[in-house]
Design a protein around this motif. Structure first.
Motif, short mmCIF file in Angstrom:
data_model
loop_
_atom_site.label_atom_id
_atom_site.label_comp_id
_atom_site.label_asym_id
_atom_site.label_seq_id
_atom_site.Cartn_x
_atom_site.Cartn_y
_atom_site.Cartn_z
N LEU A 111 0.82 -1.25 -0.04
CA LEU A 111 -0.02 0.03 0.10
C LEU A 111 1.00 1.28 0.10
CD1 LEU A 111 -2.97 1.25 0.32
CD2 LEU A 111 -2.26 1.29 2.74
N SER A 112 0.59 2.22 -0.87
CA SER A 112 1.17 3.36 -0.82
C SER A 112 0.05 4.36 -0.63
CB SER A 112 1.98 3.55 -1.95
OG SER A 112 2.53 5.08 -2.30
N VAL A 113 0.24 5.57 0.02
CA VAL A 113 -0.65 6.72 0.16
C VAL A 113 0.04 7.81 -0.17
CG1 VAL A 113 -2.09 8.08 1.91
CG2 VAL A 113 -1.81 5.29 2.14
N VAL A 114 -0.55 8.82 -0.75
CA VAL A 114 -0.07 10.29 -1.20
C VAL A 114 -1.13 11.16 -0.78
CG1 VAL A 114 -1.00 10.17 -3.62
CG2 VAL A 114 0.91 11.43 -2.83
N LEU A 115 -0.43 12.46 -0.67
CA LEU A 115 -1.51 13.60 -0.45
C LEU A 115 -1.24 14.34 -1.30
CD1 LEU A 115 -3.68 14.89 1.47
CD2 LEU A 115 -1.69 16.11 2.77
N GLY A 116 -1.89 14.62 -2.39
CA GLY A 116 -1.58 15.52 -3.74
C GLY A 116 -2.53 15.64 -4.67
N ASP A 117 -2.33 16.14 -5.73
CA ASP A 117 -3.08 16.56 -6.70
C ASP A 117 -4.05 15.44 -7.42
OD1 ASP A 117 -4.74 17.53 -8.97
OD2 ASP A 117 -3.06 18.03 -10.15
N PRO A 118 -5.07 15.20 -7.16
CA PRO A 118 -5.84 13.86 -7.69
C PRO A 118 -5.66 13.61 -9.18
CG PRO A 118 -7.38 14.89 -6.33
CD PRO A 118 -6.05 15.91 -6.26
N ALA A 119 -5.66 14.60 -10.00
CA ALA A 119 -5.74 14.59 -11.42
C ALA A 119 -4.28 13.83 -11.89
CB ALA A 119 -5.89 15.93 -12.08
N TYR A 120 -3.21 14.38 -10.99
CA TYR A 120 -1.90 13.82 -11.37
C TYR A 120 -1.65 12.66 -11.04
CZ TYR A 120 3.34 13.44 -11.46
OH TYR A 120 4.52 13.11 -11.78
N TYR A 121 -1.91 12.15 -9.69
CA TYR A 121 -1.68 11.03 -9.19
C TYR A 121 -2.68 9.65 -9.57
CZ TYR A 121 1.90 13.06 -6.17
OH TYR A 121 3.08 13.60 -5.89
N ARG A 122 -3.85 10.27 -10.15
CA ARG A 122 -4.68 9.29 -10.57
C ARG A 122 -4.13 8.50 -11.66
NH1 ARG A 122 -8.63 12.43 -12.22
NH2 ARG A 122 -9.26 12.58 -10.05
N ARG A 123 -3.17 9.25 -12.49
CA ARG A 123 -2.37 8.47 -13.65
C ARG A 123 -1.62 7.31 -13.18
NH1 ARG A 123 0.37 13.53 -16.54
NH2 ARG A 123 1.12 13.81 -14.75
N PHE A 124 -1.15 7.34 -12.15
CA PHE A 124 -0.44 6.24 -11.64
C PHE A 124 -1.13 5.13 -10.70
CE2 PHE A 124 1.86 10.20 -12.12
CZ PHE A 124 2.73 9.71 -13.07
N GLY A 125 -2.51 5.26 -10.66
CA GLY A 125 -3.32 4.36 -10.07
C GLY A 125 -3.75 4.69 -8.78
N TYR A 126 -3.50 6.02 -8.30
CA TYR A 126 -3.98 6.47 -6.76
C TYR A 126 -5.30 7.00 -6.87
CZ TYR A 126 0.80 6.33 -5.11
OH TYR A 126 2.10 6.08 -4.57
N SER A 127 -6.11 6.60 -5.78
CA SER A 127 -7.56 7.37 -5.90
C SER A 127 -8.07 7.38 -4.55
CB SER A 127 -8.56 6.00 -6.38
OG SER A 127 -8.80 5.04 -5.68
N HIS A 128 -8.79 8.60 -4.49
CA HIS A 128 -9.45 8.81 -3.11
C HIS A 128 -10.38 7.72 -2.51
CE1 HIS A 128 -11.00 10.73 0.45
NE2 HIS A 128 -12.13 10.85 -0.05
N GLU A 129 -10.99 7.19 -3.44
CA GLU A 129 -11.95 5.94 -3.19
C GLU A 129 -10.98 4.85 -2.40
OE1 GLU A 129 -13.41 8.35 -5.90
OE2 GLU A 129 -11.74 6.98 -6.18
N ARG A 130 -9.90 4.58 -2.85
CA ARG A 130 -9.08 3.48 -1.92
C ARG A 130 -8.65 4.10 -0.62
NH1 ARG A 130 -7.20 0.61 0.53
NH2 ARG A 130 -6.04 -1.56 0.33
N ALA A 131 -8.32 5.36 -0.50
CA ALA A 131 -8.13 6.03 0.87
C ALA A 131 -9.35 6.28 1.65
CB ALA A 131 -7.41 7.17 0.58
N ALA A 132 -10.30 6.37 1.21
CA ALA A 132 -11.57 6.76 2.12
C ALA A 132 -11.96 6.26 3.27
CB ALA A 132 -12.93 6.73 1.14
N GLY A 133 -11.50 4.96 3.42
CA GLY A 133 -11.67 4.16 4.70
C GLY A 133 -10.78 4.27 5.61
N PHE A 134 -9.58 5.22 5.46
CA PHE A 134 -8.77 5.48 6.59
C PHE A 134 -9.12 6.62 7.31
CE2 PHE A 134 -6.11 3.36 3.13
CZ PHE A 134 -5.90 2.31 3.89
#
Length: 168
Positions: A111-134
């Motif tokens: 698991l990797s977590v980032v705090l950053g621009d969703p439009a940028y990090y979405r390109r690498f597979g990150y999503s807020h939906e995956r982090a919403a449970g934290f």
């Protein structure tokens, strides 16, 4: 990207890393954060991008704990990612992220977590939906996660390296 070398950071790179972080963010906060994380031994993976013999980019993944009522799990926090302004929008940041992800997966991270621009990090597979449970002091649309495999935690309290608590 032609002429770009991604490699693990070395002690001799500290001054150049500080300079890239400062130039990229226009302040010392992120550069100082990097130095505190490294000094505390909380780095998991630190990479630099080198072009024509100069460090033009930097990425740091630090240890992140996911605490639940029953147990804790290890994860990583991507922070910060910096590219010298003269080399931005040339794929340097993406190359650092992709190489970092490859090495982290090989090392068994889930698991990797980032705090950053969703439009940028979405390109690498990150999503807020995956982090919403934290549960996190940083919970919001910019908090995003990326899981590798099914064993990654999906909920719990995110506990960052101590250096993050010193941010202003």
């Amino acid at each position: 990207m032609n002429g770009l070398l991604i490699r693990e950071a070395m002690e001799a790179d500290r001054q150049a890393i500080h300079a890239v972080e400062t130039r990229a963010f226009g302040r010392n906060d992120e550069a100082d954060l990097v130095e505190r994380i490294v000094a505390n031994g909380d780095e998991v993976l630190e990479l630099v991008a080198v072009k024509s013999g100069l460090i033009v980019g930097h990425i740091l993944f630090s240890r992140l704990l996911v605490e639940t009522r029953n147990r804790g799990a290890s994860a990583v926090a991507l922070a910060p990612l910096a590219v010298d302004p003269d080399h931005q929008r040339q794929g340097v940041g993406g190359a650092l992220i992709e190489d970092g992800h490859r090495l982290l997966r090989l090392a068994g991270e889930t698991l990797s977590v980032v705090l950053g621009d969703p439009a940028y990090y979405r390109r690498f597979g990150y999503s807020h939906e995956r982090a919403a449970g934290f549960d996190s002091d940083y919970q919001g649309a910019a908090l995003q996660a990326l899981a590798w495999g099914t064993s990654a935690p999906a909920a719990g309290r995110l506990v960052y390296a101590a250096a993050f608590a010193e941010l202003a």
